[in-house]
Write a protein that holds these residues in place. Structure first.
Motif, mmCIF file in Angstrom:
data_model
loop_
_atom_site.group_PDB
_atom_site.id
_atom_site.type_symbol
_atom_site.label_atom_id
_atom_site.label_comp_id
_atom_site.label_asym_id
_atom_site.label_seq_id
_atom_site.Cartn_x
_atom_site.Cartn_y
_atom_site.Cartn_z
ATOM 1 N N GLN A 160 0.814 -1.206 0.000
ATOM 2 C CA GLN A 160 0.000 0.000 0.000
ATOM 3 C C GLN A 160 0.853 1.264 0.000
ATOM 4 O O GLN A 160 0.455 2.287 -0.543
ATOM 5 N N GLN A 161 2.008 1.179 0.617
ATOM 6 C CA GLN A 161 2.904 2.330 0.683
ATOM 7 C C GLN A 161 4.319 1.839 0.967
ATOM 8 O O GLN A 161 4.506 0.722 1.443
ATOM 9 N N PHE A 162 5.287 2.643 0.625
ATOM 10 C CA PHE A 162 6.666 2.311 0.941
ATOM 11 C C PHE A 162 7.450 3.604 1.051
ATOM 12 O O PHE A 162 6.963 4.675 0.703
ATOM 13 N N SER A 163 8.647 3.493 1.587
ATOM 14 C CA SER A 163 9.470 4.667 1.841
ATOM 15 C C SER A 163 10.668 4.673 0.916
ATOM 16 O O SER A 163 11.304 3.645 0.684
ATOM 17 N N VAL A 164 10.971 5.844 0.384
ATOM 18 C CA VAL A 164 12.097 6.019 -0.532
ATOM 19 C C VAL A 164 13.189 6.779 0.201
ATOM 20 O O VAL A 164 12.981 7.904 0.664
ATOM 21 N N LYS A 165 14.359 6.163 0.305
ATOM 22 C CA LYS A 165 15.463 6.762 1.050
ATOM 23 C C LYS A 165 16.368 7.546 0.117
ATOM 24 O O LYS A 165 16.805 7.045 -0.915
ATOM 25 N N SER A 166 16.618 8.797 0.471
ATOM 26 C CA SER A 166 17.608 9.615 -0.219
ATOM 27 C C SER A 166 18.510 10.213 0.846
ATOM 28 O O SER A 166 18.371 9.897 2.029
ATOM 29 N N VAL A 167 19.432 11.070 0.461
ATOM 30 C CA VAL A 167 20.410 11.590 1.416
ATOM 31 C C VAL A 167 19.698 12.399 2.501
ATOM 32 O O VAL A 167 19.123 13.450 2.240
ATOM 33 N N GLY A 168 19.744 11.873 3.727
ATOM 34 C CA GLY A 168 19.230 12.621 4.866
ATOM 35 C C GLY A 168 17.731 12.659 5.012
ATOM 36 O O GLY A 168 17.218 13.387 5.856
ATOM 37 N N ARG A 169 16.989 11.864 4.219
ATOM 38 C CA ARG A 169 15.540 11.920 4.355
ATOM 39 C C ARG A 169 14.897 10.625 3.859
ATOM 40 O O ARG A 169 15.511 9.838 3.140
ATOM 41 N N LEU A 170 13.650 10.432 4.266
ATOM 42 C CA LEU A 170 12.831 9.333 3.792
ATOM 43 C C LEU A 170 11.509 9.914 3.305
ATOM 44 O O LEU A 170 10.876 10.695 4.019
ATOM 45 N N ASP A 171 11.119 9.570 2.091
ATOM 46 C CA ASP A 171 9.852 10.031 1.541
ATOM 47 C C ASP A 171 8.851 8.893 1.551
ATOM 48 O O ASP A 171 9.123 7.803 1.022
ATOM 49 N N LEU A 172 7.688 9.115 2.137
ATOM 50 C CA LEU A 172 6.623 8.129 2.134
ATOM 51 C C LEU A 172 5.854 8.246 0.824
ATOM 52 O O LEU A 172 5.383 9.320 0.463
ATOM 53 N N VAL A 173 5.753 7.148 0.092
ATOM 54 C CA VAL A 173 5.087 7.131 -1.210
ATOM 55 C C VAL A 173 3.905 6.165 -1.161
ATOM 56 O O VAL A 173 4.066 4.997 -0.796
ATOM 57 N N ARG A 174 2.741 6.650 -1.535
ATOM 58 C CA ARG A 174 1.578 5.779 -1.636
ATOM 59 C C ARG A 174 1.597 5.067 -2.990
ATOM 60 O O ARG A 174 1.853 5.688 -4.013
ATOM 61 N N VAL A 175 1.336 3.771 -2.972
ATOM 62 C CA VAL A 175 1.260 3.033 -4.222
ATOM 63 C C VAL A 175 0.170 3.625 -5.111
ATOM 64 O O VAL A 175 0.287 3.633 -6.343
ATOM 65 N N LEU A 176 -0.870 4.169 -4.508
ATOM 66 C CA LEU A 176 -1.962 4.804 -5.241
ATOM 67 C C LEU A 176 -1.470 5.930 -6.145
ATOM 68 O O LEU A 176 -2.084 6.222 -7.177
ATOM 69 N N ASP A 177 -0.348 6.555 -5.793
ATOM 70 C CA ASP A 177 0.161 7.699 -6.548
ATOM 71 C C ASP A 177 1.133 7.312 -7.662
ATOM 72 O O ASP A 177 1.549 8.170 -8.434
ATOM 73 N N VAL A 178 1.507 6.047 -7.728
ATOM 74 C CA VAL A 178 2.471 5.596 -8.731
ATOM 75 C C VAL A 178 1.751 5.328 -10.041
ATOM 76 O O VAL A 178 0.795 4.557 -10.094
ATOM 77 N N ARG A 179 2.223 5.971 -11.135
ATOM 78 C CA ARG A 179 1.598 5.822 -12.453
ATOM 79 C C ARG A 179 2.253 4.701 -13.263
ATOM 80 O O ARG A 179 1.580 3.899 -13.875
ATOM 81 N N TRP A 180 3.570 4.701 -13.323
ATOM 82 C CA TRP A 180 4.287 3.606 -13.962
ATOM 83 C C TRP A 180 5.669 3.498 -13.334
ATOM 84 O O TRP A 180 6.120 4.404 -12.622
ATOM 85 N N ILE A 181 6.330 2.368 -13.588
ATOM 86 C CA ILE A 181 7.603 2.054 -12.937
ATOM 87 C C ILE A 181 8.551 1.502 -13.986
ATOM 88 O O ILE A 181 8.170 0.644 -14.790
#
Length: 279
Positions: A172-193
């Motif tokens: 349903q959701q996952f977190s994307v790690k970048s330098v110094g932060r984590l972004d919460l991403v909803r699968v609902l918002d993903v258009r293509w991969i």
């Protein structure tokens, strides 16, 4: 985390408290000795079960808990749920012998893990990532990632067997790690991969993010009624598919609602046409 705890972590020279939780005495000893080589780290306690670990946490909240998944009576996942209920839970590093499970679950949420047996280089790399998160005060985002992981695994997830957790919930959701932060991403918002080596590029409305997980591992956790594989390097949301055109002998191009184009291979074109015809 309290203000005092935040202030203590802010200085890079300040010791970081670690709690080890593993039912195997040798595993506890090995990690204890390994951490002794890193001067900034202090092992607060080494516990053999979840109950004694919770007692230790109540006495003094550690910065990080190194937590074995498979333990008798109370599993590491159950203990992680208990820890996640704290207003400011410690960071959790899962320790497991199940490599496939770790890749498929932990990396989707950008959680740190160690595969038994691990070497000094792998431990050092993990500790550096943890220190960076603590120094930059990114613990709140990490707590969200932990809770998201536990929510996706369900309230009563069984222990992993043969390297795979037996839960059947889709991501349903996952977190994307970048330098110094984590972004919460909803699968609902993903258009293509799309695949990018050991990473995937998540395409959202107006932006894209790189996430360290393989396309195959991510596909296994996506709802197939919502997402469709169209190429060895691409997965699309079914509702985003607009039109299909031929670009060559056995090659095709899919136009999405956003106007973007995604390559389609002959292997997947029949399923794509069926999906578009059913809309």
């Amino acid at each position: 985390m309290t203000d005092a705890r935040l202030d203590a972590v802010g200085a890079s020279s300040t010791p970081l408290r670690a709690l080890i939780v593993d039912d195997e005495p040798l595993a506890r000893l090995n990690l204890l000795r390994a951490l002794a080589a890193f001067p900034r780290w202090r092992v607060q306690a080494a516990c053999a079960d979840a109950e004694s670990a919770l007692t230790e946490v109540a006495r003094e909240m550690p910065h990080v808990v190194f937590l074995d998944i498979r333990m008798p009576r109370t599993s590491g996942l159950v203990l992680a749920r208990r820890l996640s209920e704290f207003p400011a839970p410690p960071l959790v590093v899962f320790v497991t012998a199940y490599e496939n499970y770790a890749v498929a679950a932990f990396e989707l949420h950008a959680l740190d893990y160690l595969i038994k047996p691990f070497d000094d280089a792998r431990l050092s790399m993990g500790l550096q990532r943890i220190e960076s998160l603590l120094d930059l005060r990114a613990e709140a985002a990490y707590a969200v990632a932990l809770r998201g992981f536990l929510a996706d695994e369900g309230p009563d997830s069984p222990l992993p067997t043969d390297g795979v957790l037996a839960g059947e919930r889709y991501l349903q959701q996952f977190s994307v790690k970048s330098v110094g932060r984590l972004d919460l991403v909803r699968v609902l918002d993903v258009r293509w991969i799309t695949a990018a080596g050991n990473y995937v590029e998540l395409h959202l409305e107006g932006r894209s993010l790189l996430h360290r997980v393989t396309l195959a591992a991510l596909e296994a956790r996506l709802d197939p009624s919502v997402f469709l594989r169209v190429h060895r390097r691409a997965i699309v949301r079914r509702s985003e598919c607009k039109s299909l055109s031929v670009t060559g002998d056995g090659t095709y191009s899919l136009k999405l609602m956003s106007g973007a184009r995604v390559p389609v291979s002959e292997r997947y074109v029949a399923h794509l046409r069926d999906s578009m015809a059913q809309r």
